[in-house]
Enzyme design. Structure first.
Site, PDB file in Angstrom:
ATOM      1  N   ASP A 169       3.958  -5.942   3.186  1.00 60.54           N
ATOM      2  CA  ASP A 169       3.569  -4.801   4.010  1.00 60.54           C
ATOM      3  C   ASP A 169       4.425  -4.805   5.268  1.00 60.54           C
ATOM      4  O   ASP A 169       4.326  -5.705   6.092  1.00 60.54           O
ATOM      5  CB  ASP A 169       2.082  -4.936   4.360  1.00 60.54           C
ATOM      6  CG  ASP A 169       1.507  -3.702   5.027  1.00 60.54           C
ATOM      7  OD1 ASP A 169       2.267  -2.763   5.309  1.00 60.54           O
ATOM      8  OD2 ASP A 169       0.284  -3.681   5.261  1.00 60.54           O
ATOM      9  N   HIS A 180       3.220   3.388  13.147  1.00 58.96           N
ATOM     10  CA  HIS A 180       2.155   4.391  13.116  1.00 58.96           C
ATOM     11  C   HIS A 180       2.539   5.646  13.908  1.00 58.96           C
ATOM     12  O   HIS A 180       1.689   6.259  14.562  1.00 58.96           O
ATOM     13  CB  HIS A 180       0.843   3.810  13.615  1.00 58.96           C
ATOM     14  CG  HIS A 180       0.143   2.975  12.591  1.00 58.96           C
ATOM     15  ND1 HIS A 180      -1.042   2.333  12.828  1.00 58.96           N
ATOM     16  CD2 HIS A 180       0.459   2.681  11.312  1.00 58.96           C
ATOM     17  CE1 HIS A 180      -1.436   1.681  11.745  1.00 58.96           C
ATOM     18  NE2 HIS A 180      -0.522   1.877  10.812  1.00 58.96           N
ATOM     19  N   HIS A 234       0.816  -1.220   0.000  1.00 57.81           N
ATOM     20  CA  HIS A 234       0.000   0.000   0.000  1.00 57.81           C
ATOM     21  C   HIS A 234       0.845   1.264   0.000  1.00 57.81           C
ATOM     22  O   HIS A 234       1.922   1.322   0.586  1.00 57.81           O
ATOM     23  CB  HIS A 234      -1.007  -0.005   1.148  1.00 57.81           C
ATOM     24  CG  HIS A 234      -0.435   0.093   2.530  1.00 57.81           C
ATOM     25  ND1 HIS A 234      -0.183   1.298   3.144  1.00 57.81           N
ATOM     26  CD2 HIS A 234      -0.114  -0.860   3.439  1.00 57.81           C
ATOM     27  CE1 HIS A 234       0.276   1.083   4.363  1.00 57.81           C
ATOM     28  NE2 HIS A 234       0.339  -0.218   4.568  1.00 57.81           N
ATOM     29  N   GLU A 263      -5.074   1.983   2.213  1.00 54.87           N
ATOM     30  CA  GLU A 263      -5.085   0.782   3.058  1.00 54.87           C
ATOM     31  C   GLU A 263      -5.360   1.142   4.507  1.00 54.87           C
ATOM     32  O   GLU A 263      -6.097   0.436   5.207  1.00 54.87           O
ATOM     33  CB  GLU A 263      -3.740   0.056   2.932  1.00 54.87           C
ATOM     34  CG  GLU A 263      -3.684  -1.303   3.615  1.00 54.87           C
ATOM     35  CD  GLU A 263      -3.162  -1.266   5.048  1.00 54.87           C
ATOM     36  OE1 GLU A 263      -3.051  -2.338   5.655  1.00 54.87           O
ATOM     37  OE2 GLU A 263      -2.878  -0.154   5.574  1.00 54.87           O
ATOM     38  N   GLU A 264      -4.779   2.254   4.951  1.00 51.58           N
ATOM     39  CA  GLU A 264      -4.891   2.622   6.353  1.00 51.58           C
ATOM     40  C   GLU A 264      -6.297   3.057   6.743  1.00 51.58           C
ATOM     41  O   GLU A 264      -6.600   3.196   7.927  1.00 51.58           O
ATOM     42  CB  GLU A 264      -3.887   3.744   6.682  1.00 51.58           C
ATOM     43  CG  GLU A 264      -2.429   3.363   6.476  1.00 51.58           C
ATOM     44  CD  GLU A 264      -1.904   2.380   7.514  1.00 51.58           C
ATOM     45  OE1 GLU A 264      -2.705   1.921   8.345  1.00 51.58           O
ATOM     46  OE2 GLU A 264      -0.700   2.083   7.484  1.00 51.58           O
ATOM     47  N   ASP A 316       6.105   1.364   6.930  1.00 54.29           N
ATOM     48  CA  ASP A 316       4.696   1.008   6.745  1.00 54.29           C
ATOM     49  C   ASP A 316       4.027   1.969   5.774  1.00 54.29           C
ATOM     50  O   ASP A 316       3.499   2.986   6.190  1.00 54.29           O
ATOM     51  CB  ASP A 316       3.995   1.045   8.107  1.00 54.29           C
ATOM     52  CG  ASP A 316       2.533   0.679   8.045  1.00 54.29           C
ATOM     53  OD1 ASP A 316       2.097   0.123   7.033  1.00 54.29           O
ATOM     54  OD2 ASP A 316       1.830   0.972   9.032  1.00 54.29           O
TER      55      ASP A 316
END
Length: 501
Positions: free
Chosen positions: A330, A428, A257, A301-302, A269
């Protein structure tokens, strides 16, 4: 829109057939050769480009539909297009974007809180009330919760379930505290839920949650939760690139992604996955292939696997059947990494992918063994971009190096690194930048990707033909995913870790 999708599919197939023979003069790709053409410098150069995109703007992220994400999408499109080796297109789609500002004070003291994606806005000053157990059934919620702010432990069910049940119980809002060390980001999975209306909801750390429970046990505790959610529709794009050569009726698909979370640039990520795939795609241009190879770069994607779901659902049954397998990459360069392979045969987590998934797992196991690297399985619960493929009976597999899960002593003995520390401490977070990449893992897994691409581009003999006897029934798999406990033993990570537990 339906007409547009059909035009894409028709032109894609016709171009592949028309141009395929033109590449036969090149040597056939070989699984022992292609991995050696993947170099760390190229990987780092690509990752640096993504960081530059993010840091060129005040937001300093690559959230879907934002300026840095648009730069990412256009960069991938240009790099693939200029090779002349691929038919490349951008697949447009519109999805709901949201962000929020928030503040939490309890008895006058400020606490860190993170609004869950798609939460409604709120400005509530009310007593805090502890919800029993994990807040996954109506009986867990106190009868006198009306107008109060519910304090709920993370675990077992989705954040959407906790939000909806809080609303049904009359809560003004909900706070979910983590069940492991550290702060917590989450998503409700969509702007609305079939379960019911949402209560405003935010996440806090385990330490803060435990401290608040002790305060509540000592007497009445008053909190103010302010959430200002902003929502808009954004046009965004998948990038799809398929080799002009190779059999278009036997497609090897792989993807990652292109977007990050709001907190940071998302270089591990999933900058690591998409740059790895781009470098492999460029190396592949020196060879011919027997089977067509399709590189997929997913948007949003998130926000709920939106790009990959949109793509797979846009394909009719005939086009889906042409995809013989899908490989997902990923987070493949986590700083405190473990080398993890999706559990396609279900031997570790009791969830078997569609027929062919076990063979994909075995291929990666064989590759790691050949280069004398240890490996462990990771949970194949469908909460990453392979989800839509699995639900449509397409075998899948891939690699992962871990997110916020804590590295065990056993993993430290296998892979090095530091036990008791997250596999990716910047998961994140704003620190997911170039300094967050483990270069060894980045190169190992990129070469593993090249090995898989070269193997399947040559032969799909190990993958069962797609037919009704090999398709996992969608309802059965969805139920299995819901039953699968989320234990953090596999490294968790990305969207799948933000929707539940």
């Amino acid at each position: 829109m339906v007409t547009m999708k059909l035009l894409y599919l028709t032109s894609f197939a016709s171009l592949a057939v028309a141009n395929g023979p033109g590449w036969d003069w090149k040597p056939r790709v070989h699984p022992k050769v292609l991995p050696q053409m993947i170099h760390l410098w190229d990987l780092l150069q690509g990752a640096q480009q993504l960081e530059d995109f993010a840091y060129a703007y005040p937001e300093r992220n690559r959230v879907f539909g934002g300026r840095a994400h648009e730069d990412t999408v256009n960069y991938l499109y240009r790099e693939l297009k200029k090779t002349g080796y691929y038919d490349v297109y951008k697949q447009p789609q519109v999805h709901q974007w949201t962000r929020a500002d928030q503040a939490l004070t309890v008895d006058g003291q400020s606490y860190d809180a993170t609004t869950m994606t798609y939460s409604p806005s709120v400005n509530a000053t009310a007593p805090l009330a502890v919800v029993n157990n994990l807040g996954c059934v109506e009986a867990d919620y106190p009868a006198d919760l009306t107008g109060k702010i519910a304090l709920i432990s993370r675990g077992e069910c989705t954040f959407a379930t906790k939000s909806v049940l809080s609303a049904k119980a009359g809560a003004a809002a909900a706070l979910v505290y983590n069940n492991i060390e550290g702060s917590m980001a989450g998503t409700l999975g969509g702007a609305t839920s079939e379960l019911g209306a949402y209560a405003p909801i935010a996440g806090i750390s385990l330490a803060d949650g435990q401290a608040l429970i002790q305060m509540i046990q000592a007497g009445t505790v008053t909190a103010n939760l302010w959430i200002d959610s902003q929502v808009e529709n954004r046009t965004t794009y998948n990038v799809i690139a398929q080799t002009k050569g190779g059999d278009p009726n036997n497609v090897v698909a792989l993807g990652g992604h292109t977007d990050s979370v709001e907190a940071g640039p998302g270089i591990n990520d999933d900058g690591s996955g998409i740059i790895s795939n781009l470098v492999v795609a460029k190396a592949l241009t020196r060879f011919s292939v027997k089977n067509a190879v399709r590189f997929c770069f997913w948007t949003a994607e998130e926000f709920g696997l939106l790009g990959s779901n949109y793509y797979v659902n846009s394909l009719n049954a005939t086009e889906q059947a042409k995809i013989r397998l899908y490989l997902n990459f990923d987070m493949i360069a986590s700083p405190n990494y473990a080398l993890m392979i999706y559990d396609g045969d279900g031997s570790a987590f009791n969830l078997t992918g569609p027929a062919g998934s076990a063979q994909i797992e075995r291929l990666f196991e064989d590759y790691y063994t050949s280069i004398r690297k240890p490996f462990v399985p990771t949970e194949f619960n469908g909460r990453s971009d392979y989800q839509a493929f699995i639900l449509n009976g397409i075998p899948a597999g891939g690699l992962f190096t871990g997110a916020e899960a804590i590295k065990t002593e056993e993993q430290a003995q296998l892979f090095g690194g530091q036990a008791g520390v997250a596999l990716d401490a910047n998961y994140h977070a704003k620190g997911d930048n170039m300094t967050n990449l483990n270069r060894e893992a980045f190169l190992i897994n990129s070469r593993a990707t090249a090995f898989a691409v070269a193997t399947y581009a040559n032969s799909l003999d190990s993958i069962p033909p797609r037919n009704m006897t090999t398709v996992v029934k969608r309802s059965q798999l969805e139920q299995a995913m819901k039953r699968t406990p989320h234990t953090h033993t596999g490294g968790t990570g990305c969207y799948k870790d933000r929707v539940e537990q």
